[in-house]
Write an enzyme that holds these catalytic residues in place. Sequence first.
Site, PDB file in Angstrom:
ATOM      1  N   HIS A  51       3.465  17.045  -5.048  1.00  0.00           N
ATOM      2  CA  HIS A  51       4.069  16.333  -4.090  1.00  0.00           C
ATOM      3  C   HIS A  51       3.692  16.682  -1.847  1.00  0.00           C
ATOM      4  O   HIS A  51       4.045  18.838  -2.501  1.00  0.00           O
ATOM      5  CB  HIS A  51       4.847  15.287  -3.580  1.00  0.00           C
ATOM      6  CG  HIS A  51       5.211  14.344  -4.762  1.00  0.00           C
ATOM      7  ND1 HIS A  51       5.738  13.294  -4.513  1.00  0.00           N
ATOM      8  CD2 HIS A  51       3.708  14.248  -5.622  1.00  0.00           C
ATOM      9  CE1 HIS A  51       5.771  12.387  -6.093  1.00  0.00           C
ATOM     10  NE2 HIS A  51       4.863  12.441  -6.031  1.00  0.00           N
ATOM     11  N   GLU A  53       6.188  17.459   0.045  1.00  0.00           N
ATOM     12  CA  GLU A  53       7.752  18.531  -0.074  1.00  0.00           C
ATOM     13  C   GLU A  53       7.786  19.891  -0.587  1.00  0.00           C
ATOM     14  O   GLU A  53       8.026  20.715  -0.592  1.00  0.00           O
ATOM     15  CB  GLU A  53       9.100  17.382  -0.724  1.00  0.00           C
ATOM     16  CG  GLU A  53       8.887  16.169   0.701  1.00  0.00           C
ATOM     17  CD  GLU A  53       7.981  15.439  -0.053  1.00  0.00           C
ATOM     18  OE1 GLU A  53       9.085  13.615  -0.296  1.00  0.00           O
ATOM     19  OE2 GLU A  53       7.513  14.974  -1.208  1.00  0.00           O
ATOM     20  N   ASP A 209     -30.882  -6.562  -2.909  1.00  0.00           N
ATOM     21  CA  ASP A 209     -30.994  -5.186  -2.346  1.00  0.00           C
ATOM     22  C   ASP A 209     -31.548  -3.921  -3.619  1.00  0.00           C
ATOM     23  O   ASP A 209     -31.083  -2.686  -2.457  1.00  0.00           O
ATOM     24  CB  ASP A 209     -30.239  -4.340  -1.022  1.00  0.00           C
ATOM     25  CG  ASP A 209     -29.351  -5.370  -0.028  1.00  0.00           C
ATOM     26  OD1 ASP A 209     -31.275  -6.210   0.574  1.00  0.00           O
ATOM     27  OD2 ASP A 209     -28.652  -5.598   0.521  1.00  0.00           O
ATOM     28  N   LEU A 213     -24.606   1.453  -4.119  1.00  0.00           N
ATOM     29  CA  LEU A 213     -23.252   1.670  -4.264  1.00  0.00           C
ATOM     30  C   LEU A 213     -22.536   3.360  -3.864  1.00  0.00           C
ATOM     31  O   LEU A 213     -20.988   2.867  -4.210  1.00  0.00           O
ATOM     32  CB  LEU A 213     -22.237   0.731  -4.541  1.00  0.00           C
ATOM     33  CG  LEU A 213     -23.120  -0.962  -4.539  1.00  0.00           C
ATOM     34  CD1 LEU A 213     -22.705  -1.372  -5.211  1.00  0.00           C
ATOM     35  CD2 LEU A 213     -23.200  -0.956  -2.614  1.00  0.00           C
ATOM     36  N   GLY A 294     -22.839 -10.524  -0.678  1.00  0.00           N
ATOM     37  CA  GLY A 294     -23.460 -11.378   0.575  1.00  0.00           C
ATOM     38  C   GLY A 294     -22.654 -12.072   1.077  1.00  0.00           C
ATOM     39  O   GLY A 294     -21.424 -12.257   0.871  1.00  0.00           O
TER      40      GLY A 294
END
Length: 349
Positions: A51, A53, A209, A213, A294
Amino acid sequence: MANHEIYMQRCIELARLGSGKVSPNPMVGAVVVYHDKIIGEGYHQQYGKAHAEVNAINDVLERFGSDAADILKQGAIYVSLEPCAHYGKTPPCADLIIKHQIPEVFVGCRDPFNQVNGKGIEKLQQAGIKVSLGISEQQCLDLNKRFFTRIQKQRPYIILKWAQTTNGYFGPSEGSQYWITGMEAKKLVHQWRTEEDAILVGKNTALADNPQLNARYWPGKSPKRVVIDRNLELPNHLHVFDKSVETLVFNAIKTDIDDNLKYIALEDFDRFVPQYIIFQLYLQDIQSVIIEGGAHTLNSFIEVGLWDEARIFTGQSLLPEGIRAPVCYGRPMQPTTVGEDTLQIIYNQ
């Protein structure tokens, strides 16, 4: 700006470096200050790893060697989110701060996660450490709006995205592919994709289309793909089925796994489809999702109020007729220019 806010701003800057890498954990940054100077920095770099810290304190230990112990006992640590108090994939950060006897801790905002939620602050205070809460609080809350949404609402943070013509059309009536925006907008969208966990489209968009992605135009990871295909009518040769990234296919027929393809059958495809899908994404530890279309799919989420923000590009092209672009209402931000296009962001109130 007070020094406390300056140090917290640095925590926020550091935290953002973890964007797209730490979900479903929050983004967190930390700095250690000694004699009004930052002497150590750290942020949460990867899910399951150290983390913020820990990294900030280790930075001090590496820089100052044998003097580090005494320096930490006279310093302060700033952290954008309440230090954890429980054992997860890593030990509690509150315990580490106590171990090094850092006398003062400045916290941006509380962590609503049930195993923290004030317990980290309480543990520090019980050890005699002074804790100040709420430094640049709103900015720290905004930083982790995805994490807070998942914890407090038990669902992902939902971003709607679409492009529309100057006269308000989404695309041609027959549903064929029609580019409205320029390359600058496309690059920005690909940057957004690296920042979110998943991207969702409906069957008609996938068919018309054949989108990939992914994040081809921006460095970073591609999001998981989510496709709605009620009767599993989409052909297997489409890009969304290339198994390059994990892809969830919501349908009414089967639940199955084929390598990176996960087929998930919904109980009822006539009612509550957006709600069922979002709950399933939550169960998959998906913390945020961009819904790219869509128009029918976007409208289905708007109609039930299941969205957090909408990002709407308006291009300079015109269509004499076609599919009307979705409309949503909320708190609009000041429009910005992206290349030759206009971007409007609206937050759901």
